[in-house]
Design a protein around this motif. Structure first.
Motif, mmCIF file in Angstrom:
data_model
loop_
_atom_site.group_PDB
_atom_site.id
_atom_site.type_symbol
_atom_site.label_atom_id
_atom_site.label_comp_id
_atom_site.label_asym_id
_atom_site.label_seq_id
_atom_site.Cartn_x
_atom_site.Cartn_y
_atom_site.Cartn_z
ATOM 1 N N CYS A 193 -34.575 16.044 21.208
ATOM 2 C CA CYS A 193 -33.591 16.856 20.567
ATOM 3 C C CYS A 193 -33.200 18.016 20.386
ATOM 4 O O CYS A 193 -34.863 18.737 20.458
ATOM 5 N N LEU A 234 -31.272 20.695 18.652
ATOM 6 C CA LEU A 234 -29.945 21.801 18.473
ATOM 7 C C LEU A 234 -30.381 23.417 17.991
ATOM 8 O O LEU A 234 -30.398 23.427 16.656
ATOM 9 N N GLY A 280 -27.086 20.418 22.046
ATOM 10 C CA GLY A 280 -26.110 20.949 21.572
ATOM 11 C C GLY A 280 -25.866 22.647 21.302
ATOM 12 O O GLY A 280 -26.804 22.838 22.411
ATOM 13 N N GLU A 281 -24.998 22.972 21.677
ATOM 14 C CA GLU A 281 -25.119 23.894 21.413
ATOM 15 C C GLU A 281 -23.471 24.447 20.895
ATOM 16 O O GLU A 281 -22.762 24.049 20.991
ATOM 17 N N LEU A 314 -22.064 18.823 22.013
ATOM 18 C CA LEU A 314 -22.716 17.942 21.465
ATOM 19 C C LEU A 314 -22.487 16.681 22.614
ATOM 20 O O LEU A 314 -22.831 16.273 22.350
ATOM 21 N N HIS A 337 -22.849 23.621 12.388
ATOM 22 C CA HIS A 337 -24.047 23.407 12.633
ATOM 23 C C HIS A 337 -24.804 22.349 12.202
ATOM 24 O O HIS A 337 -25.121 21.333 12.464
ATOM 25 N N LEU A 346 -23.168 19.261 13.754
ATOM 26 C CA LEU A 346 -23.844 18.226 14.768
ATOM 27 C C LEU A 346 -25.378 18.050 14.097
ATOM 28 O O LEU A 346 -25.526 16.003 15.003
ATOM 29 N N LYS A 347 -25.998 18.599 13.122
ATOM 30 C CA LYS A 347 -27.528 17.819 12.522
ATOM 31 C C LYS A 347 -26.641 16.548 11.973
ATOM 32 O O LYS A 347 -28.075 16.027 12.167
ATOM 33 N N ALA A 403 -26.210 14.100 14.197
ATOM 34 C CA ALA A 403 -27.612 13.727 14.666
ATOM 35 C C ALA A 403 -28.744 12.629 13.812
ATOM 36 O O ALA A 403 -29.555 11.826 14.057
#
Length: 265
Positions: free
Chosen positions: A102, A104, A133-134, A194, A245, A248-249, A252
């Motif tokens: 993982c 991110l 992710g980016e 993601l 951000h 995405l977290k 995840a």
């Protein structure tokens, strides 16, 4: 500056440990795993440099061995400074059978006249779990540097048993395109993506959860698409790096609790 990083996660008795670890300046690696009995290894990738400078060439190699699980963190936003020639970062990630990874990273902040290329190649084996992710920002918005960078190019290729299965190609050259045009960012200043791959993924359930969560967020646009293999790609556009951000977290973390990654995050 040319710099190299080579780290390896190995599994012993069901717990992931740091195996091989080599890095040259400005890189540093710290083991930040709080619970040493947990299955997943947490590593922090740090840099003594204020950001990526003109002429920098970074080569990163990350290996996650059989049955090992690694989450890699970054220390801060990745700042891309003013450049004449440009800078490049190459990342090779290798996952052995039953390995999980993982990553991110914090958002990239390209400053005026920066020119940066990122090439990510991810090699999967059998029964892997991947979260990757980016996030790209418009630059230093409060300094008036909105899309004042020269070029940002991020290419991500994912191979399953040496066969190309996913290719993500992000190229933005503000001087040659209309950023706000239809099919481009359409008034948004930040974008994130993601990629989630796992054989145990319930695509419908995961799609429903992601769609519900992101639809509750303000001032963003998003889309969720199934990959050609068992996985999803999420794309988000918005106005704030921290918001993207956090999204995405959160996704995840949910995937981990949904038994997609054992003992992850």
């Amino acid at each position: 500056m040319k710099a190299d990083l080579d780290i390896q996660a190995v599994s012993r008795n069901g717990i992931s440990h740091l195996g091989r670890c080599y890095f040259s300046p400005p890189f540093k690696v710290m083991n930040i795993t709080e619970d040493k009995t947990q299955a997943q290894l947490h590593l922090m990738l740090m840099s003594s440099s204020p950001g990526i400078l003109d002429g920098d060439e970074y080569n990163l190699k990350i290996s996650v061995e059989e049955n090992a699980s690694l989450q890699l963190f970054t220390q801060s936003y990745q700042r891309l400074f003013n450049m004449k020639q440009g800078a490049i970062q190459k990342t090779d990630i290798h996952l052995a059978d039953n390995a999980a990874f993982c990553f991110l990273p914090h958002p990239a902040v390209p400053q005026k006249q920066s020119n940066f290329t990122s090439i990510n190649k991810i090699y999967l084996s059998n029964n892997n779990s991947l979260i990757f992710g980016e996030i790209l920002t418009c630059g230093r918005k409060l300094n008036g540097e909105i899309f004042r960078f020269s070029k940002y190019h991020s290419l991500t290729e994912i191979y399953l048993n040496n066969k190309l299965v996913v290719k993500e190609n992000l190229l933005i050259e503000p001087s040659t395109i209309n950023i706000n045009a239809i099919g481009q960012l359409e008034g948004h200043t930040h974008q994130g993506s993601l990629i989630v791959i796992n054989n145990d993924l319930d695509l419908n359930a995961m799609n429903d959860f992601i769609t519900h969560h992101l639809s509750q967020q303000k001032d963003i646009e998003f889309g969720v698409s199934a990959l050609s293999i068992k996985g999803l790609i999420v794309r988000i556009m918005g106005q704030k790096a921290e918001q993207l951000h956090d999204c995405l977290k959160y996704i995840a973390s949910y995937i981990s609790s949904y038994k997609i990654l054992a003992n992850a995050i």
